[in-house]
Write a protein that holds these residues in place. Sequence first.
Motif, mmCIF file in Angstrom:
data_model
loop_
_atom_site.group_PDB
_atom_site.id
_atom_site.type_symbol
_atom_site.label_atom_id
_atom_site.label_comp_id
_atom_site.label_asym_id
_atom_site.label_seq_id
_atom_site.Cartn_x
_atom_site.Cartn_y
_atom_site.Cartn_z
ATOM 1 N N THR A 462 -9.657 2.413 -1.788
ATOM 2 C CA THR A 462 -8.772 3.362 -1.113
ATOM 3 C C THR A 462 -8.945 2.855 0.549
ATOM 4 O OG1 THR A 462 -10.828 4.507 -0.699
ATOM 5 C CG2 THR A 462 -9.156 5.203 -2.476
ATOM 6 N N VAL A 463 -8.070 3.292 1.494
ATOM 7 C CA VAL A 463 -8.396 3.250 2.861
ATOM 8 C C VAL A 463 -9.003 4.229 3.202
ATOM 9 C CG1 VAL A 463 -7.490 2.513 4.897
ATOM 10 C CG2 VAL A 463 -5.960 2.866 2.942
ATOM 11 N N THR A 464 -10.501 3.943 3.997
ATOM 12 C CA THR A 464 -11.071 4.705 4.681
ATOM 13 C C THR A 464 -11.901 4.041 5.838
ATOM 14 O OG1 THR A 464 -12.512 6.356 4.728
ATOM 15 C CG2 THR A 464 -13.218 4.744 3.124
ATOM 16 N N ALA A 671 1.622 6.315 5.684
ATOM 17 C CA ALA A 671 2.776 5.414 5.225
ATOM 18 C C ALA A 671 2.121 4.427 4.081
ATOM 19 C CB ALA A 671 3.237 4.600 6.553
ATOM 20 N N HIS A 672 0.726 3.875 4.381
ATOM 21 C CA HIS A 672 -0.034 3.393 3.592
ATOM 22 C C HIS A 672 -0.039 3.651 2.163
ATOM 23 C CE1 HIS A 672 -3.097 0.056 2.483
ATOM 24 N NE2 HIS A 672 -3.684 1.163 1.665
ATOM 25 N N GLU A 673 -0.489 5.005 2.089
ATOM 26 C CA GLU A 673 -0.898 5.617 0.857
ATOM 27 C C GLU A 673 0.444 5.876 0.130
ATOM 28 O OE1 GLU A 673 -3.718 5.492 -0.438
ATOM 29 O OE2 GLU A 673 -4.769 5.195 1.387
ATOM 30 N N ALA A 675 3.077 4.144 0.135
ATOM 31 C CA ALA A 675 3.588 2.877 -0.361
ATOM 32 C C ALA A 675 2.808 2.507 -1.757
ATOM 33 C CB ALA A 675 3.585 1.720 0.809
ATOM 34 N N HIS A 676 1.684 2.990 -2.031
ATOM 35 C CA HIS A 676 1.105 2.681 -3.153
ATOM 36 C C HIS A 676 1.537 3.366 -4.271
ATOM 37 C CE1 HIS A 676 -2.484 0.592 -2.249
ATOM 38 N NE2 HIS A 676 -3.058 1.247 -1.458
ATOM 39 N N GLN A 677 2.514 4.103 -4.237
ATOM 40 C CA GLN A 677 3.392 4.564 -5.316
ATOM 41 C C GLN A 677 4.046 3.323 -5.788
ATOM 42 O OE1 GLN A 677 3.358 7.989 -6.504
ATOM 43 N NE2 GLN A 677 1.501 7.898 -5.391
ATOM 44 N N SER A 694 -1.466 -4.851 -4.408
ATOM 45 C CA SER A 694 -1.430 -3.453 -4.198
ATOM 46 C C SER A 694 -1.770 -3.125 -2.689
ATOM 47 C CB SER A 694 -2.610 -2.702 -4.986
ATOM 48 O OG SER A 694 -2.934 -1.542 -4.473
ATOM 49 N N GLU A 695 -2.863 -3.761 -2.320
ATOM 50 C CA GLU A 695 -3.259 -3.644 -0.840
ATOM 51 C C GLU A 695 -2.258 -4.385 0.324
ATOM 52 O OE1 GLU A 695 -4.811 -1.003 -0.305
ATOM 53 O OE2 GLU A 695 -5.683 -0.532 -1.791
ATOM 54 N N GLY A 696 -2.165 -5.483 0.072
ATOM 55 C CA GLY A 696 -1.344 -6.178 0.995
ATOM 56 C C GLY A 696 -0.089 -5.723 1.194
ATOM 57 N N VAL A 755 -7.648 -8.458 2.289
ATOM 58 C CA VAL A 755 -6.892 -8.175 1.307
ATOM 59 C C VAL A 755 -5.546 -7.189 1.916
ATOM 60 C CG1 VAL A 755 -6.693 -6.844 -0.871
ATOM 61 C CG2 VAL A 755 -8.616 -8.358 -0.539
ATOM 62 N N TYR A 756 -5.946 -6.566 2.779
ATOM 63 C CA TYR A 756 -5.055 -5.656 3.364
ATOM 64 C C TYR A 756 -4.253 -6.518 4.475
ATOM 65 C CZ TYR A 756 -7.352 -1.094 1.747
ATOM 66 O OH TYR A 756 -7.890 -0.156 1.059
ATOM 67 N N ASN A 757 -4.935 -6.879 5.533
ATOM 68 C CA ASN A 757 -4.243 -7.260 6.745
ATOM 69 C C ASN A 757 -3.630 -8.850 6.404
ATOM 70 O OD1 ASN A 757 -4.679 -5.258 7.789
ATOM 71 N ND2 ASN A 757 -6.262 -5.575 9.409
#
Length: 902
Positions: A462-464, A671-673, A675-677, A694-696, A755-757
């Motif tokens: 998750t993003v936190t 917006a990030h969350e 997009a996970h759909q 998933s995250e990128g 993984v994200y950025n």
Amino acid sequence: MAVVRQLASNGIASHKMRLLLLLACACTWAAPVSAQTAEPDPVTPLLRSLERALNAADAAAVTALFSPDVPATQVQTFASDLLVPGAVGATLRERDRMQLEGAPPGDGYSLVVEFFIETAGKARILTAGMDMRRPPAGDLASWRFVGAEGLTFVDGLYKLRLVTARPMAARNLEVTSDDLVLQLPEGHAFLVECDEGVTGLILLGRGQMTFSPTAAAERGQLRLFSGNDTLASPFEYAFVRLNPSDYDDRLTTASLTPTAPDARLVRRAEEIFTQNAARSFNLDLQDLSADDWYLLPPVRDFLAEIDTRRFGTLTYSLTAEQAEDISVFRRKDRLTLALYPSVAKLAARGRFYSDDALRDYDVLDYNVEASIEPQRRTLRGRARLAIRVRSTALATVRLRLAESLSVIGVTSVEYGRLLHLRLRNQNAVIVNLPRTLLQDSDLTLVVTYAGALPTQELDSDTVTVAPDAQEQGGTPDSREPAFLLSNRAYWYPQNPVPDYATASIRVVVPEGYTCIASGHPVSPSDVVSLRDILGAEDGQVFTFRAEQPLRYLALVVSRLARVGEARVVIENQTDPGSGVDAIALSVAAHSSLRGQSRRVMQDAEEILRFYSSLMGDAPYTSATVALLESDVPGGHSPGYFAVINTPVSFAAVNWRSDPASFENFPEFFLAHELAHQWWGQAIGWKNYHEQWISEGFAQYFAALYAQRARGDRVFADMLRQFRRWSISESDQGPVHLGSRLGHVKSEPRVFRALVYNKGAAVLHMLRRLLGDEVFFRGLRKFYMDRRYQKAGTEDFERAMEAESGRVLDRFFERWIYGNGIPRVRYSASVGERDVLVRFEQIGDQVFDLPVTVTLTYGDGRTVNVMVPVTESLVERSIPTDDVVRRVQINQDGAAVAEFDEK
Ligand SMILES: [Zn+2]
């Protein structure tokens, strides 16, 4: 996962016992005999008599408990299955009871009975169907068995014995496994035996451990952890488990000679045994036996708990049935130091793998009913799993369920009550099937369970963001608690290998609470039966149906106020037959966040509309956003909903130093969350390496939305931030290390940075190299081809290659599987009619890099030209139509590289 196959290969298997079918068994369910029945219960005394007869090894007494109508030879056959030579104990448990077919009510029962039969070192569990009946006008003592049918048995349960009477002196002893050597120049060894031979040993003395992984990425992680490519340390002791047949291969047994026991050493060995033995291969037999019973490690598997001086106690294991069969783990802080395939495994399965290759079965549909007490964090549940067998043959079903939840019972629609076992220290339930099921056969399991669970914290999946240290503290006490049960809570029995399934969820929560779960909310139809089933207090019932397959089920329970609803229609659908032509959006919030929630509603609607238009599809028919008050911002997004943790005031949190903090883009988390759909839910990842899928991707979609909602400058700020974090953290490992990035140093920012950025930056570079049209066509193709499935980098690469007609091996090799950052020397010379730019990649690796060259003319006009730098030396003449005042490189931050001007 490990244990299902371990069970099979260890000789635990289901067999049809010799049948002794005396009466046709076509039973009907009888009302259970309850306390209000006036007559004393006849079942318990008869079973106790049988138990006594078995414990006395008295065959005549066993026979006497059967009706004289039962042929003596058949009784003897049954008794001989139970009267095991050398047996030291028998325990009987009634598991199920039905009215006996053909008997007047209360005059006959069909039972399911479990027999636990143990010898000094070995045990088996038998499950039998037993019929009992009262003779006409008979009293309580006259009840007799009139039939018995052996259903299944489980064996391969062993006791371990630490051999203290025969210690061994060790001289130049070596114990080896793949990439591991344990050396004991001088010391002692105590053997751990079971009925099959030596299954372990304890090494005492001044030992030396050397672990040298073959895989390059693993050596990199060890370097980060210890400063060295190998883990080498003296050790005080090692506790080893192996299969008895491997004992001679793994040990230089000639180095061991019997020696006299020494009381101090014996005590030490006993301590080590007590401390370590139960940590693995240990069964929890619940009411059948309070003793410690063990499985044997399968042949070739190996486990060692090594008390090293430098790193504390490390657990090395070689588990052949895992796709990555070698691991080194530190229990103390749950640190995985190494996890990779052995050379043999890699040769057998190839470079890429999917977790799906390990699955024994698919769950096609989950039906979960639960009564939840959010304040006490407890739940009572009943889950029905529609299962299809995938392996060639399946004798035991392994389910994942949190250890703190106790299983009340497991039944199958096809076979009735089933035997289940729990493995200690693992969230595992093993269900023994009455017969081996072949591939493609179906099975419906019903599991009832209850217990307490902690709420799932938002972290790795998750993003936190991590607040800056000096700003922490000051938790408001008034905060409304929320009970989140999601992918890491194991709150319902599930396939250990997550797979896509449809689902129904019904939840009862106390009055005043709201439940949001994975699925489209539907109005409850049969509330009463739910209360009956779960014994729930009066409360609110929430029902959800997921027609579109989900990776996992999740729910959140809290006091939430409904903010609003909207319908987002999907325009220009790629697949009009998908069953999702609109998304029903709703927002619910803690009352303290009501001020912000209207805005969130509007943003969510815009975001969903934008993503649907990009992909020409929405994966799920509804999306519920739960706004929860929290100290730090964060989010989590299972299928059909998103949790957004929101501080009442963002001013209170300083988290600028986090990779996932974007100052000019307050809608980032939403917006990030959302997009996970699409990325993470509709498209899953094949294994932990592929989490950037998933995250990128979610991060890149969030950036695309930032550009649309906040403009090019905010987008450029995000790209620059992606680049900065990619460059600063790439030495921590490749994107393909997935969830393990930052793990060895317990630094979650590394995971988010890469993984994200970096994942998002890589997508943007690919887009610039291929062009917008090809890129988005490829993205849609990848998404539509893999929807409701797991995907890996190579699937994405193939989709992009198919759309672009280009070979992209090197692009992904460098950016995803590798962790280098290109260094580029450049020069620009301004001519009369052109600007000549020259790029030289320094180092032996050539990257594919799109570089933006910005020309500023004398009149202030700027022109951007993208130069694909895909060779070690690239020269490009850019035609100009006026005097060029300035040439700038990579102003947009899109190229993840370091540039030096020559
Ligand atoms: Zn995410």
